[in-house]
Design an enzyme around this catalytic site. Structure first.
Site, PDB file in Angstrom:
ATOM      1  N   ALA A 147       0.545   9.238 -12.980  1.00  0.00           N
ATOM      2  CA  ALA A 147       1.518   8.766 -13.612  1.00  0.00           C
ATOM      3  C   ALA A 147       2.453   8.096 -12.712  1.00  0.00           C
ATOM      4  CB  ALA A 147       2.435   9.935 -14.116  1.00  0.00           C
ATOM      5  N   TYR A 152       0.633  12.040  -9.512  1.00  0.00           N
ATOM      6  CA  TYR A 152       0.316  11.092  -8.853  1.00  0.00           C
ATOM      7  C   TYR A 152      -0.126  10.054  -9.695  1.00  0.00           C
ATOM      8  CZ  TYR A 152      -2.814   7.944  -6.289  1.00  0.00           C
ATOM      9  OH  TYR A 152      -3.486   6.612  -5.740  1.00  0.00           O
ATOM     10  N   THR A 188      -4.699   2.272  -8.445  1.00  0.00           N
ATOM     11  CA  THR A 188      -5.717   3.114  -8.325  1.00  0.00           C
ATOM     12  C   THR A 188      -6.419   3.075  -9.814  1.00  0.00           C
ATOM     13  OG1 THR A 188      -6.148   5.433  -8.204  1.00  0.00           O
ATOM     14  CG2 THR A 188      -3.917   4.843  -8.703  1.00  0.00           C
ATOM     15  N   ASP A 189      -7.481   3.580  -9.924  1.00  0.00           N
ATOM     16  CA  ASP A 189      -8.233   3.720 -11.031  1.00  0.00           C
ATOM     17  C   ASP A 189      -7.897   4.838 -11.898  1.00  0.00           C
ATOM     18  OD1 ASP A 189      -9.657   5.675  -9.674  1.00  0.00           O
ATOM     19  OD2 ASP A 189     -11.561   4.941 -10.133  1.00  0.00           O
ATOM     20  N   GLU A 190      -6.753   5.788 -11.227  1.00  0.00           N
ATOM     21  CA  GLU A 190      -6.530   7.174 -11.872  1.00  0.00           C
ATOM     22  C   GLU A 190      -5.709   6.890 -13.002  1.00  0.00           C
ATOM     23  OE1 GLU A 190      -6.285  10.413  -9.042  1.00  0.00           O
ATOM     24  OE2 GLU A 190      -7.408   9.345  -7.734  1.00  0.00           O
ATOM     25  N   LYS A 208       1.497   6.190 -10.117  1.00  0.00           N
ATOM     26  CA  LYS A 208       1.140   5.208  -9.778  1.00  0.00           C
ATOM     27  C   LYS A 208       1.155   4.328 -11.141  1.00  0.00           C
ATOM     28  CE  LYS A 208      -0.624   3.707  -6.567  1.00  0.00           C
ATOM     29  NZ  LYS A 208       0.052   2.708  -5.500  1.00  0.00           N
ATOM     30  N   PHE A 248       0.983  -1.241   0.013  1.00  0.00           N
ATOM     31  CA  PHE A 248       0.084  -0.072  -0.087  1.00  0.00           C
ATOM     32  C   PHE A 248       0.895   1.271  -0.046  1.00  0.00           C
ATOM     33  CE2 PHE A 248      -2.536  -2.968   2.327  1.00  0.00           C
ATOM     34  CZ  PHE A 248      -3.983  -2.903   1.555  1.00  0.00           C
TER      35      PHE A 248
HETATM   36  P1  NAD Z   1      -1.920   7.323   2.673  1.00  0.00           P
HETATM   37  O1  NAD Z   1      -1.496   8.446   2.091  1.00  0.00           O
HETATM   38  O2  NAD Z   1      -3.251   7.203   3.709  1.00  0.00           O
HETATM   39  O3  NAD Z   1      -0.981   6.176   3.298  1.00  0.00           O
HETATM   40  C1  NAD Z   1       0.013   5.869   2.875  1.00  0.00           C
HETATM   41  C2  NAD Z   1       1.068   5.306   3.830  1.00  0.00           C
HETATM   42  O4  NAD Z   1       2.161   4.906   3.115  1.00  0.00           O
HETATM   43  C3  NAD Z   1       1.485   6.039   5.097  1.00  0.00           C
HETATM   44  O5  NAD Z   1       1.200   5.105   6.063  1.00  0.00           O
HETATM   45  C4  NAD Z   1       2.719   6.589   4.932  1.00  0.00           C
HETATM   46  O6  NAD Z   1       3.563   6.858   6.096  1.00  0.00           O
HETATM   47  C5  NAD Z   1       3.407   5.328   3.795  1.00  0.00           C
HETATM   48  N1  NAD Z   1       4.605   5.572   3.259  1.00  0.00           N
HETATM   49  C6  NAD Z   1       4.589   6.843   2.476  1.00  0.00           C
HETATM   50  N2  NAD Z   1       6.024   6.748   1.776  1.00  0.00           N
HETATM   51  C7  NAD Z   1       6.641   5.391   2.231  1.00  0.00           C
HETATM   52  C8  NAD Z   1       7.808   5.219   2.092  1.00  0.00           C
HETATM   53  N3  NAD Z   1       8.780   5.755   1.035  1.00  0.00           N
HETATM   54  N4  NAD Z   1       8.272   4.012   2.696  1.00  0.00           N
HETATM   55  C9  NAD Z   1       7.200   3.301   3.622  1.00  0.00           C
HETATM   56  N5  NAD Z   1       6.050   3.873   3.840  1.00  0.00           N
HETATM   57  C10 NAD Z   1       5.572   5.056   3.064  1.00  0.00           C
HETATM   58  O7  NAD Z   1      -2.738   6.488   1.465  1.00  0.00           O
HETATM   59  P2  NAD Z   1      -3.984   5.434   1.234  1.00  0.00           P
HETATM   60  O8  NAD Z   1      -5.292   6.355   0.734  1.00  0.00           O
HETATM   61  O9  NAD Z   1      -4.137   4.449   2.217  1.00  0.00           O
HETATM   62  O10 NAD Z   1      -3.784   4.585   0.040  1.00  0.00           O
HETATM   63  C11 NAD Z   1      -3.072   3.410   0.007  1.00  0.00           C
HETATM   64  C12 NAD Z   1      -2.599   2.796  -1.446  1.00  0.00           C
HETATM   65  O11 NAD Z   1      -3.914   2.552  -1.938  1.00  0.00           O
HETATM   66  C13 NAD Z   1      -1.822   3.776  -2.238  1.00  0.00           C
HETATM   67  O12 NAD Z   1      -0.925   2.950  -2.919  1.00  0.00           O
HETATM   68  C14 NAD Z   1      -2.916   4.454  -3.135  1.00  0.00           C
HETATM   69  O13 NAD Z   1      -2.250   4.746  -4.383  1.00  0.00           O
HETATM   70  C15 NAD Z   1      -3.930   3.459  -3.358  1.00  0.00           C
HETATM   71  N6  NAD Z   1      -5.236   3.859  -3.448  1.00  0.00           N
HETATM   72  C16 NAD Z   1      -5.820   4.581  -2.737  1.00  0.00           C
HETATM   73  C17 NAD Z   1      -7.027   4.983  -2.899  1.00  0.00           C
HETATM   74  C18 NAD Z   1      -7.911   6.170  -2.141  1.00  0.00           C
HETATM   75  O14 NAD Z   1      -9.128   6.404  -2.403  1.00  0.00           O
HETATM   76  N7  NAD Z   1      -7.376   6.654  -0.922  1.00  0.00           N
HETATM   77  C19 NAD Z   1      -8.056   4.337  -3.880  1.00  0.00           C
HETATM   78  C20 NAD Z   1      -7.242   3.468  -4.800  1.00  0.00           C
HETATM   79  C21 NAD Z   1      -5.853   3.134  -4.737  1.00  0.00           C
HETATM   80  P1  TYD Z   2      -9.632  13.695  -3.507  1.00  0.00           P
HETATM   81  O1  TYD Z   2     -10.347  13.025  -2.458  1.00  0.00           O
HETATM   82  O2  TYD Z   2      -8.553  14.363  -3.567  1.00  0.00           O
HETATM   83  O3  TYD Z   2      -9.574  12.277  -4.469  1.00  0.00           O
HETATM   84  P2  TYD Z   2      -8.862  12.282  -5.983  1.00  0.00           P
HETATM   85  O4  TYD Z   2      -8.324  13.457  -6.757  1.00  0.00           O
HETATM   86  O5  TYD Z   2      -7.908  11.025  -5.921  1.00  0.00           O
HETATM   87  O6  TYD Z   2     -10.102  11.708  -6.852  1.00  0.00           O
HETATM   88  O7  TYD Z   2     -10.702  14.314  -4.555  1.00  0.00           O
HETATM   89  C1  TYD Z   2     -11.920  13.985  -4.776  1.00  0.00           C
HETATM   90  C2  TYD Z   2     -12.892  15.011  -5.640  1.00  0.00           C
HETATM   91  O8  TYD Z   2     -13.100  16.062  -4.993  1.00  0.00           O
HETATM   92  C3  TYD Z   2     -12.035  15.250  -6.818  1.00  0.00           C
HETATM   93  O9  TYD Z   2     -12.845  15.709  -8.007  1.00  0.00           O
HETATM   94  C4  TYD Z   2     -11.444  16.667  -6.362  1.00  0.00           C
HETATM   95  C5  TYD Z   2     -12.478  17.196  -5.507  1.00  0.00           C
HETATM   96  N1  TYD Z   2     -12.176  18.071  -4.270  1.00  0.00           N
HETATM   97  C6  TYD Z   2     -12.804  19.258  -3.990  1.00  0.00           C
HETATM   98  O10 TYD Z   2     -13.629  19.660  -4.789  1.00  0.00           O
HETATM   99  N2  TYD Z   2     -12.285  19.937  -3.058  1.00  0.00           N
HETATM  100  C7  TYD Z   2     -11.178  19.776  -2.183  1.00  0.00           C
HETATM  101  O11 TYD Z   2     -10.921  20.371  -1.322  1.00  0.00           O
HETATM  102  C8  TYD Z   2     -10.513  18.461  -2.500  1.00  0.00           C
HETATM  103  C9  TYD Z   2      -9.589  18.037  -1.549  1.00  0.00           C
HETATM  104  C10 TYD Z   2     -11.203  17.447  -3.604  1.00  0.00           C
END
Ligand code: NAD
Ligand code: TYD
Length: 362
Positions: A164, A162, A136-138, A166, A83
């Site tokens: 790119a 981000y 991620t789907d991004e 991933k 993760f």
């Molecule tokens: P987050 O930012 O909440 O957590 C990231 C974690 O990684 C943190 O605990 C941080 O300390 C750790 N970390 C960062 N750099 C590090 C390094 N160099 N070495 C070791 N640990 C490190 O992220 P999240 O939202 O929990 O996402 C987790 C994963 O899921 C990511 O790979 C993200 O791309 C993917 N993802 C997230 C979402 C979402 O909506 N949040 C959706 C799809 C996929």
């Molecule tokens: P975000 O939670 O940053 O996820 P992602 O960009 O990875 O989809 O944002 C979700 C959506 O909400 C995105 O279209 C950007 C928008 N957004 C706002 O409108 N205001 C905000 O302050 C933030 C953080 C996001």
């Protein structure tokens, strides 16, 4: 044992807690969390399992391949669930360097360590090993309103630093399967929400700001669409892929739940009006449209037919039930929000939201 990188972040910590509490969990199969504890990593996220005999923790940067390899050799895990990443698009726009370092170089370092470790294993231990890459789907870019949802064969077209970074990590993971036979599986998931999400992302930011009477900043026209999935459903999907996913395959995970940003914010306001009325009228009065994010992707949508058909996974939460749980959690955990929104976080808000920041900082 399994290794979980980034296990102190939002999704990783939910995964670890769910893993240790899951039905039939083997107490003799511990989890080692490897996390560098950046601003997004917080050991408080693991407080509910701190005393669990199955939890171990190593403060570890994934970019240090030699140290990771030493941990792999010492603990001999049957899987690495990866993760760890820099995960916030807006931060990647202001400072892409950390995203290249952790998401690309870090994944590369981890793959190198896993390749060496896997190469040293034999027999059933070697066959059973999995490297599960959480993505991620991004990576698929942006959809127009009429276009079908992303499938596993949609062409990659990442638009933010981000996305790119991933995408690059996904390609490296794929290459390690084809070139070295490392048994990898990749998941590409849509936007998650739920407990322990850092309040820089849309849903927790809106909840936290509303409760403090601050502005609710909606980018652009608020019509961008995201496909929201409750974090517990994502974690269950990852467990299922770890259990039965085919090496070399990718699996899209999503909620079939597309919502426009402005509607997300309005729903949050409506639920807060019901659960924590503030006496001044609806929280929606704080909604403020602000300058759009550069290169803001219009729409994401995931077609999750493959994981449903092949692995029998389905989301359990609707957006209504998941959002209600999430809001209830944030209402009950004001201390957690106060702790993570410390000085450094306020400096970030000033940088990201500029003049509008005074509305956040009270
Ligand atoms: P987050 O930012 O909440 O957590 C990231 C974690 O990684 C943190 O605990 C941080 O300390 C750790 N970390 C960062 N750099 C590090 C390094 N160099 N070495 C070791 N640990 C490190 O992220 P999240 O939202 O929990 O996402 C987790 C994963 O899921 C990511 O790979 C993200 O791309 C993917 N993802 C997230 C979402 C979402 O909506 N949040 C959706 C799809 C996929
Ligand atoms: P975000 O939670 O940053 O996820 P992602 O960009 O990875 O989809 O944002 C979700 C959506 O909400 C995105 O279209 C950007 C928008 N957004 C706002 O409108 N205001 C905000 O302050 C933030 C953080 C996001």
């Amino acid at each position: 044992m399994i290794f979980v990188t980034g296990g102190a972040g939002f999704i990783g910590s939910n995964f670890v807690v769910d893993w240790l509490h899951r039905e039939g969990a083997a107490i003799d199969e511990p989890v080692l969390v490897l996390d560098a504890l950046t601003y997004a990593g917080n050991l408080a996220n693991l407080a509910s399992v701190r005393a669990h005999p199955g939890l171990q923790f190593a403060r570890q940067d994934i970019c240090d391949s030699a140290a990771v390899l030493a941990l792999l050799r010492r603990h001999r895990p049957r899987a690495v669930v990866h993760f760890a990443a820099e995960s916030h698009v807006d931060r990647s726009i202001l400072g892409p360097g950390e995203f290249v370092r952790t998401n690309i170089e870090g994944t590369f370092s981890l793959l190198e360590a896993a390749r060496a470790y896997h190469g040293e294993r034999t027999g059933s231990e070697r066959d059973a090993f999995r490297f599960l890459h959480v993505s991620t789907d991004e990576v698929y870019g942006s959809l127009e309103e009429h276009e079908p949802a992303f499938t596993e064969t949609t062409r990659y077209a990442p638009n933010s630093p981000y996305a790119a970074s991933k995408a690059a990590s996904d390609h490296l993971v794929r290459a390690y399967f084809h070139t070295y036979g490392l048994p990898v599986v990749t998941t590409n998931c849509s936007n998650n929400y739920g407990p322990f999400q850092f309040p820089e992302k849309l849903i927790p930011l809106m909840i936290a700001n509303a409760l403090q009477g601050r502005s609710l900043p909606v980018y652009g026209d608020g019509q961008n669409v995201r496909d929201w999935l409750y974090v517990g459903d994502h974690c269950r999907g990852i467990r299922r892929v770890l259990e039965a996913g085919r090496p070399g395959e990718t699996y899209n995970i999503g909620g079939r739940n597309e919502v426009r940003n402005i509607d997300v914010v309005r729903r949050i306001c409506a639920m807060l009006d019901e659960l924590r009325p503030d006496g001044g009228g609806s929280y929606a009065r704080h909604i403020t449209y602000i300058k759009d994010r550069p290169g803001h992707d219009r729409r994401y949508a995931i077609d999750c037919t493959k994981i449903e058909r092949e692995l029998g996974w389905k989301p359990a939460e609707s957006f209504e039930t998941g959002l209600r749980k999430t809001i209830a959690w944030y209402l009950d955990h004001a201390d957690w929000v106060a702790e993570v929104t410390s000085g450094k976080y306020r400096a970030w808000v000033a940088l990201q939201y500029g003049d509008a920041a005074s509305a956040f900082q009270g």
